[in-house]
Motif scaffolding. Structure first.
Motif, short mmCIF file in Angstrom:
data_model
loop_
_atom_site.label_atom_id
_atom_site.label_comp_id
_atom_site.label_asym_id
_atom_site.label_seq_id
_atom_site.Cartn_x
_atom_site.Cartn_y
_atom_site.Cartn_z
N HIS A 152 47.64 36.85 68.11
CA HIS A 152 48.01 38.20 68.64
C HIS A 152 49.23 38.61 67.80
O HIS A 152 50.08 37.86 67.86
CB HIS A 152 47.99 38.06 70.08
N PRO A 153 49.08 39.89 67.41
CA PRO A 153 50.19 40.77 66.68
C PRO A 153 51.62 40.23 67.52
O PRO A 153 52.59 40.00 66.93
CB PRO A 153 50.19 41.82 66.44
N ASP A 154 51.76 40.25 68.65
CA ASP A 154 52.87 40.09 69.42
C ASP A 154 53.46 38.79 69.31
O ASP A 154 54.67 38.55 69.39
CB ASP A 154 52.59 40.37 71.03
N GLU A 155 52.58 37.94 69.27
CA GLU A 155 52.78 36.36 68.72
C GLU A 155 53.23 36.00 67.41
O GLU A 155 54.06 35.02 67.09
CB GLU A 155 52.17 35.42 69.46
N ALA A 156 52.38 36.70 66.56
CA ALA A 156 52.26 36.32 65.23
C ALA A 156 53.96 36.48 64.50
O ALA A 156 54.29 35.62 63.48
CB ALA A 156 51.42 37.10 64.25
N GLY A 157 54.29 37.60 64.75
CA GLY A 157 55.69 37.74 64.23
C GLY A 157 56.62 36.76 64.77
O GLY A 157 57.72 37.00 63.91
N LEU A 158 56.50 35.98 65.73
CA LEU A 158 57.38 34.67 66.22
C LEU A 158 56.99 33.68 65.56
O LEU A 158 57.84 32.91 65.10
CB LEU A 158 57.36 34.81 67.78
N LEU A 159 55.82 33.33 65.50
CA LEU A 159 55.10 32.04 65.26
C LEU A 159 55.45 31.88 63.52
O LEU A 159 56.03 30.88 63.20
CB LEU A 159 53.69 31.96 65.44
N GLY A 160 55.45 33.07 63.02
CA GLY A 160 55.75 32.79 61.53
C GLY A 160 57.06 32.63 60.98
O GLY A 160 57.54 32.23 60.05
N GLY A 161 58.13 32.59 62.06
CA GLY A 161 59.27 32.18 61.86
C GLY A 161 59.37 30.70 61.58
O GLY A 161 60.48 30.55 60.90
N LEU A 162 58.65 29.71 61.95
CA LEU A 162 58.75 28.46 61.45
C LEU A 162 58.80 28.32 60.03
O LEU A 162 59.59 27.62 59.51
CB LEU A 162 57.42 27.87 62.10
N GLN A 163 58.29 29.35 59.15
CA GLN A 163 58.29 29.12 57.84
C GLN A 163 59.56 29.52 57.21
O GLN A 163 59.79 29.03 55.95
CB GLN A 163 57.16 29.65 57.24
#
Length: 341
Positions: A152-163
């Motif tokens: 979900h775009p609302d989550e992807a912009g947060l989850l990608g922060g791991l990298q």
């Protein structure tokens, strides 16, 4: 605990070949033809041309939510559905043309797959437009995949922060705080994952806070104060649940990011002026949340389209080069080359 500089090209899992490319034609920035605003403009133009054929369900585009658009597609108002289908088709043609223009850029040479994210992707309308654009690319004999963002775009912009974090930062922690700053919304969440996970395939959002700032039209400092409150609320929640957060905040923000944490250009959709060396976003955030779990925090900042794309790292290991387009207030873009594990 974050990487050594902001807007980094060399990340643990990928090399960021490009982002925030500003391509123009005679009419201006080509990305403006495939943005969320562009879709609504197309819808309004078709509605106006249709006159009494428009039906009763199709209000001015700015007043229609994505959920309402999806309902029109399967509803009884065939006139409204026909106009919406027309807007989807024209938008898909624009998206295909924009993708082809990007694919001609040197930084996109070798791209094998384009992931399409952003707010429009989270609707049936958006998914149809993306898949229609993918078909148009195939009809043009362009051998490339175009796929909707997995998360979900609302989550992807947060989850990608791991990298954006140093490789072993999560080894002794349960999660970290991530922020997604957009032209319409601010999102802040706690990302958790298994300690052994380096690519993010087990990552999930334990708690998400969301503020649609465009409705309230705040100034820059008011927006930052609200964001600071969101960060502090999440840190307090983690303490109550005895989650051991890493003392780091991963941030995605529109624009071209300088290595020391200021925004060179491209942040014009944010509330107030966020660009220039006289405003350092990382320092402003650190002032509002100086410590996590008793430790001084580090901040990792990158472009928001880059970070949203990074949520797909685990799903892109079967190819070498890939890219992302994010359909939001504007059109974000980034391209990557995978780093061998």
């Amino acid at each position: 605990m974050a990487l050594p500089y902001h807007g980094a090209a060399d990340l643990p899992a990928v090399h960021v070949d490009s982002y925030n490319l500003e391509l123009r034609d005679a009419e201006g920035f080509i990305g403006d033809k495939a943005s969320g605003r562009a879709f609504r403009a197309l819808l309004d133009a078709l509605r106006k041309d249709a006159g009494d054929l428009a039906g009763n369900d199709l209000n001015p585009a700015r007043d229609i939510s994505k959920k309402e658009m999806d309902a029109i597609l399967t509803g009884d108002d065939l006139g409204a559905a026909a106009i919406l289908h027309g807007a989807i088709e024209e938008f898909a043609q624009n998206l295909s043309a924009v993708a082809q223009r990007f694919l001609r850029q040197q930084a996109w040479k070798g791209v094998q797959r384009i992931v399409v994210g952003g707010g429009l992707r989270r609707s049936r309308v958006g998914e149809i437009a993306i898949l229609r654009a993918a078909l148009l690319l195939r009809q043009a004999d362009i051998d490339i995949d175009m796929v909707p963002l997995n998360h979900h775009p609302d989550e992807a912009g947060l989850l990608g922060g791991l990298q954006l974090l140093a490789p072993d930062v999560m080894r002794d922690h349960d999660g970290f705080i991530a922020i997604d700053i957009g032209g319409t919304n601010l999102r802040c969440g706690i990302v958790t994952l298994k300690p052994s996970d380096k690519l993010g395939n087990t990552a999930e959002i334990a708690r998400l806070l969301h503020w649609r700032h465009r409705d309230e039209r705040p100034g820059r400092e008011e927006a930052l104060d609200h964001l600071g409150g969101m960060m502090r609320e999440l840190a307090a929640r983690a303490t109550r649940h005895k989650w051991h957060l890493a003392p780091v905040v991963a941030v995605g923000c529109p624009g071209l990011i300088a290595g020391d944490g200021w925004i060179k250009r491209g942040a014009q959709n944010l509330p107030g002026n966020w660009e220039g060396e006289d405003f350092n976003l990382t320092e402003a955030l650190r002032e509002r949340l100086p410590r996590i779990d008793g430790h001084s925090i580090s901040i990792a900042l990158h472009n928001d389209a880059v970070v949203q794309g990074l949520s797909e790292v685990w799903r892109m290991r079967d190819i070498k080069c890939w890219a992302v387009l994010t359909i939001g207030t504007g059109l974000g873009n980034a391209s990557y080359t995978n780093v061998k594990a």
